[in-house]
Design a protein around this motif. Structure first.
Motif, short mmCIF file in Angstrom:
data_model
loop_
_atom_site.label_atom_id
_atom_site.label_comp_id
_atom_site.label_asym_id
_atom_site.label_seq_id
_atom_site.Cartn_x
_atom_site.Cartn_y
_atom_site.Cartn_z
N LEU A 118 0.86 -1.18 0.00
CA LEU A 118 0.00 0.00 0.00
C LEU A 118 0.90 1.23 0.00
O LEU A 118 1.72 1.41 0.89
N THR A 119 0.74 2.05 -1.03
CA THR A 119 1.55 3.25 -1.18
C THR A 119 0.66 4.48 -1.12
O THR A 119 -0.42 4.50 -1.73
N ALA A 120 1.09 5.48 -0.36
CA ALA A 120 0.37 6.75 -0.26
C ALA A 120 1.31 7.85 -0.72
O ALA A 120 2.35 8.09 -0.11
N ARG A 121 0.93 8.49 -1.83
CA ARG A 121 1.73 9.59 -2.38
C ARG A 121 0.94 10.88 -2.19
O ARG A 121 -0.24 10.96 -2.53
N THR A 122 1.62 11.89 -1.67
CA THR A 122 1.01 13.20 -1.46
C THR A 122 1.65 14.20 -2.40
O THR A 122 2.87 14.29 -2.48
N ASP A 123 0.80 14.96 -3.09
CA ASP A 123 1.22 16.10 -3.90
C ASP A 123 0.45 17.30 -3.36
O ASP A 123 -0.74 17.16 -3.01
N ALA A 124 1.09 18.45 -3.29
CA ALA A 124 0.38 19.62 -2.75
C ALA A 124 1.07 20.92 -3.13
O ALA A 124 2.29 20.95 -3.31
N ALA A 125 0.26 21.95 -3.21
CA ALA A 125 0.77 23.31 -3.40
C ALA A 125 0.33 24.13 -2.19
O ALA A 125 -0.78 23.94 -1.67
N PHE A 126 1.21 25.00 -1.75
CA PHE A 126 0.97 25.83 -0.58
C PHE A 126 1.19 27.29 -0.98
O PHE A 126 2.25 27.86 -0.70
#
Length: 148
Positions: free
Chosen positions: A102-110
């Motif tokens: 199980l892989t959890a990838r986070t992408d985000a802009a702040f």
């Protein structure tokens, strides 16, 4: 994967089939939606704000997340935004030799100064990694228990 910058990727190896992991993921999503996320989402102006629909189905929502893509037992793509960030969480399940990765990838802009401060508070402090690792371990524990 998205037009958002990469933040991190976490994974866990689970001694259970992907179908079991997916079911546990759905139950955990319901628990999170009814717990901490329910009070945190309005605090930061998260959209969507409330849970709706069947968890883990395309079009459903959780506080702070909309289910954009759902392939049961394989992958889940969640998008959300709030006052300080736009983000995506990609969950993928891959079976191999009786286990599921199980892989959890986070992408985000702040964006902006407030976004930068929020990033330091959540990402820079390590809180995001701690909470995501805890979620993955909880899913592993429940899936392995259910699988025995």
């Amino acid at each position: 994967m998205t037009d958002l910058p990469f933040v991190d990727e976490r994974h866990v190896r689970i001694a259970a089939p992907a179908e079991t992991v997916w079911a546990v993921l759905g139950r955990q999503a319901q628990r999170i939606a009814a717990g901490g996320a329910a009070w945190y989402a309005p605090l930061v102006g998260a959209q969507p704000r409330h849970a709706s629909g069947q968890p883990l189905t395309q079009g459903a929502t959780l506080p702070g997340f909309a289910v954009v893509e759902s392939v049961p037992g394989r992958r889940l793509l969640l998008h959300g935004r709030h006052h300080f960030s736009r983000y995506a969480l990609h969950l993928t399940l891959a079976e191999d030799a009786g286990h599921t990765r199980l892989t959890a990838r986070t992408d985000a802009a702040f964006p902006g100064v407030h976004g930068w401060c929020y990033r330091q508070l959540v990402i820079g402090s390590g809180a995001h990694a701690v909470l995501l690792d805890r979620l993955l371990r909880t899913i592993r524990r429940h899936a392995e228990h259910q699988s025995t």
